[in-house]
Scaffold this active site. Structure first.
Site, PDB file in Angstrom:
ATOM      1  N   ASP A  86      17.166  -3.865   0.866  1.00 42.27           N
ATOM      2  CA  ASP A  86      17.000  -2.490   1.327  1.00 42.27           C
ATOM      3  C   ASP A  86      18.298  -1.700   1.239  1.00 42.27           C
ATOM      4  O   ASP A  86      19.314  -2.099   1.804  1.00 42.27           O
ATOM      5  CB  ASP A  86      16.495  -2.488   2.773  1.00 42.27           C
ATOM      6  CG  ASP A  86      16.156  -1.090   3.266  1.00 42.27           C
ATOM      7  OD1 ASP A  86      15.448  -0.357   2.546  1.00 42.27           O
ATOM      8  OD2 ASP A  86      16.604  -0.727   4.367  1.00 42.27           O
TER       9      ASP A  86
ATOM     10  N   ARG B 131     -13.508  23.735  -1.125  1.00 46.05           N
ATOM     11  CA  ARG B 131     -12.151  23.506  -0.632  1.00 46.05           C
ATOM     12  C   ARG B 131     -11.868  22.037  -0.368  1.00 46.05           C
ATOM     13  O   ARG B 131     -10.792  21.527  -0.724  1.00 46.05           O
ATOM     14  CB  ARG B 131     -11.917  24.345   0.637  1.00 46.05           C
ATOM     15  CG  ARG B 131     -10.562  24.147   1.297  1.00 46.05           C
ATOM     16  CD  ARG B 131      -9.396  24.108   0.318  1.00 46.05           C
ATOM     17  NE  ARG B 131      -9.349  25.250  -0.570  1.00 46.05           N
ATOM     18  CZ  ARG B 131      -8.678  25.276  -1.703  1.00 46.05           C
ATOM     19  NH1 ARG B 131      -8.016  24.201  -2.109  1.00 46.05           N
ATOM     20  NH2 ARG B 131      -8.686  26.352  -2.460  1.00 46.05           N
TER      21      ARG B 131
ATOM     22  N   LYS C 185      10.802  -6.493   8.906  1.00 48.23           N
ATOM     23  CA  LYS C 185      11.781  -5.474   8.579  1.00 48.23           C
ATOM     24  C   LYS C 185      12.894  -5.436   9.625  1.00 48.23           C
ATOM     25  O   LYS C 185      12.955  -6.292  10.509  1.00 48.23           O
ATOM     26  CB  LYS C 185      11.073  -4.118   8.445  1.00 48.23           C
ATOM     27  CG  LYS C 185      10.061  -4.106   7.295  1.00 48.23           C
ATOM     28  CD  LYS C 185       9.283  -2.820   7.220  1.00 48.23           C
ATOM     29  CE  LYS C 185      10.124  -1.649   6.752  1.00 48.23           C
ATOM     30  NZ  LYS C 185      10.453  -1.739   5.305  1.00 48.23           N
TER      31      LYS C 185
ATOM     32  N   LYS D 191       3.651   4.552   3.751  1.00 52.10           N
ATOM     33  CA  LYS D 191       3.958   5.949   4.098  1.00 52.10           C
ATOM     34  C   LYS D 191       2.896   6.865   3.479  1.00 52.10           C
ATOM     35  O   LYS D 191       3.175   7.702   2.611  1.00 52.10           O
ATOM     36  CB  LYS D 191       5.356   6.310   3.628  1.00 52.10           C
ATOM     37  CG  LYS D 191       6.444   5.501   4.340  1.00 52.10           C
ATOM     38  CD  LYS D 191       7.818   5.795   3.787  1.00 52.10           C
ATOM     39  CE  LYS D 191       8.881   4.945   4.483  1.00 52.10           C
ATOM     40  NZ  LYS D 191      10.238   5.153   3.922  1.00 52.10           N
TER      41      LYS D 191
ATOM     42  N   GLU E  58      12.869  -8.346   4.851  1.00 51.23           N
ATOM     43  CA  GLU E  58      13.825  -7.320   4.418  1.00 51.23           C
ATOM     44  C   GLU E  58      15.229  -7.685   4.881  1.00 51.23           C
ATOM     45  O   GLU E  58      15.418  -8.110   6.021  1.00 51.23           O
ATOM     46  CB  GLU E  58      13.414  -5.976   5.014  1.00 51.23           C
ATOM     47  CG  GLU E  58      14.420  -4.842   4.774  1.00 51.23           C
ATOM     48  CD  GLU E  58      14.064  -3.613   5.579  1.00 51.23           C
ATOM     49  OE1 GLU E  58      13.245  -2.820   5.111  1.00 51.23           O
ATOM     50  OE2 GLU E  58      14.616  -3.459   6.703  1.00 51.23           O
TER      51      GLU E  58
END
Length: 294
Positions: free
Chosen positions: A228, A106, A173, A141, A207
């Protein structure tokens, strides 16, 4: 068929940590089912097969899991990472003590299915921007603890990696800029100050989300400017405003339906969080035949 990007390797310490953690989670005190039902001397032969098309990634990870459970298990990989496969293809064969193969099954499948899913969706994005200069890259992410494996899978699909961690590069950012604004510090002043404090090898990216922010950022001396959630029309304008003084990265609103149009605007990099946070695990199976003990 292979990818155009050499995937390189996964850092051994990262691979060992992931595999050991996963095995301890899955069988902290052994595999009570196999140890109860399967004779100690039984051996198993298994095939890792594809039940749908995709791009393979994680062969060495699959083998590492098997060997971590029992070094006596033999794994023969039939395809290399980055290779396209079809339903019914045999990707690897496994032979060894049945209890060990069943215990490793698994965890080995979970990782190779996840990685192959990421490689497959990455290859779709890379194919969609073929013929342009745009580079498809991942983001932070990623699944906590699995970043090294997931980033490797992106490379297997022909994509590239963004900064590996917060320690690699400066990427200011929207929330960073909000704090600066609240502190009364101008963006250009902050960027110039950062450039003076940083080592000459550290990449500096900022950004922006409006066209009027581009000139102050670029003139302050950044290496990359991230546009962005810009429309394609504004991306074209933004690329022209930058005028080659920095790399231009497009981010936000990127999907397989939009990525070709974004690439056609002339941006250098397109970052796609979906490569890792939304990739579906591919349907791969490990079919086992158990031979009786002597």
């Amino acid at each position: 068929m292979s990818t155009t990007v050499e995937p390189g390797t996964i850092p051994p310490h990262a691979l060992h940590r992931v595999v050991q953690t996963a095995l301890e989670e899955d069988a902290p005190w052994g595999d009570v089912t196999s140890e109860t039902l399967i004779p100690a001397g039984a051996t198993a032969t298994a095939t890792l097969g594809a039940r749908e098309p995709g791009v393979f990634s994680g062969g060495a990870v699959f083998a590492h899991v098997m060997h971590a459970v029992d070094p006596a298990i033999r794994v023969d990989l039939q395809v290399e990472d980055g290779v396209v496969f079809a339903p019914g293809d045999v990707l690897a064969t496994v032979t060894g003590p049945a209890r060990a193969v069943l215990r490793a099954e698994r965890v080995a499948l979970n990782l190779v299915q996840r990685m192959s899913g990421i490689a497959t969706v990455t290859a779709q994005y890379v194919s969609a921007v073929s013929g342009t200069a745009a580079r498809i890259v991942d983001t932070r992410k990623t699944t906590p603890g699995l970043r090294a494996l997931e980033r490797y899978a992106v490379r297997c699909g022909g994509g590239h990696n963004h900064r590996t961690s917060l320690s690699d590069a400066v990427l200011a950012k929207d929330n960073h800029l909000a704090v600066l604004l609240a502190s009364g510090i101008g963006l250009g002043t902050a960027i110039r100050g950062a450039r003076q404090r940083l080592g000459h090898t550290v990449h500096l990216e900022v950004e922006v989300d409006r066209l009027d922010q581009i000139e102050p950022v670029v003139s302050a001396g950044v290496d990359t400017i991230m546009l962005d959630n810009f429309s394609t029309e504004d991306l074209v304008t933004g690329v022209a405003l930058v005028g080659g003084r920095a790399l231009v990265e497009a981010s936000g609103g990127v999907s397989l339906a939009t990525v070709a149009a974004i690439a056609a605007t002339g941006v250098d990099v397109i970052s796609v969080g979906a490569l890792t946070h939304s990739a579906r695990a591919l349907d791969l199976g490990l079919d086992i035949a158990v031979a009786p003990a002597d």
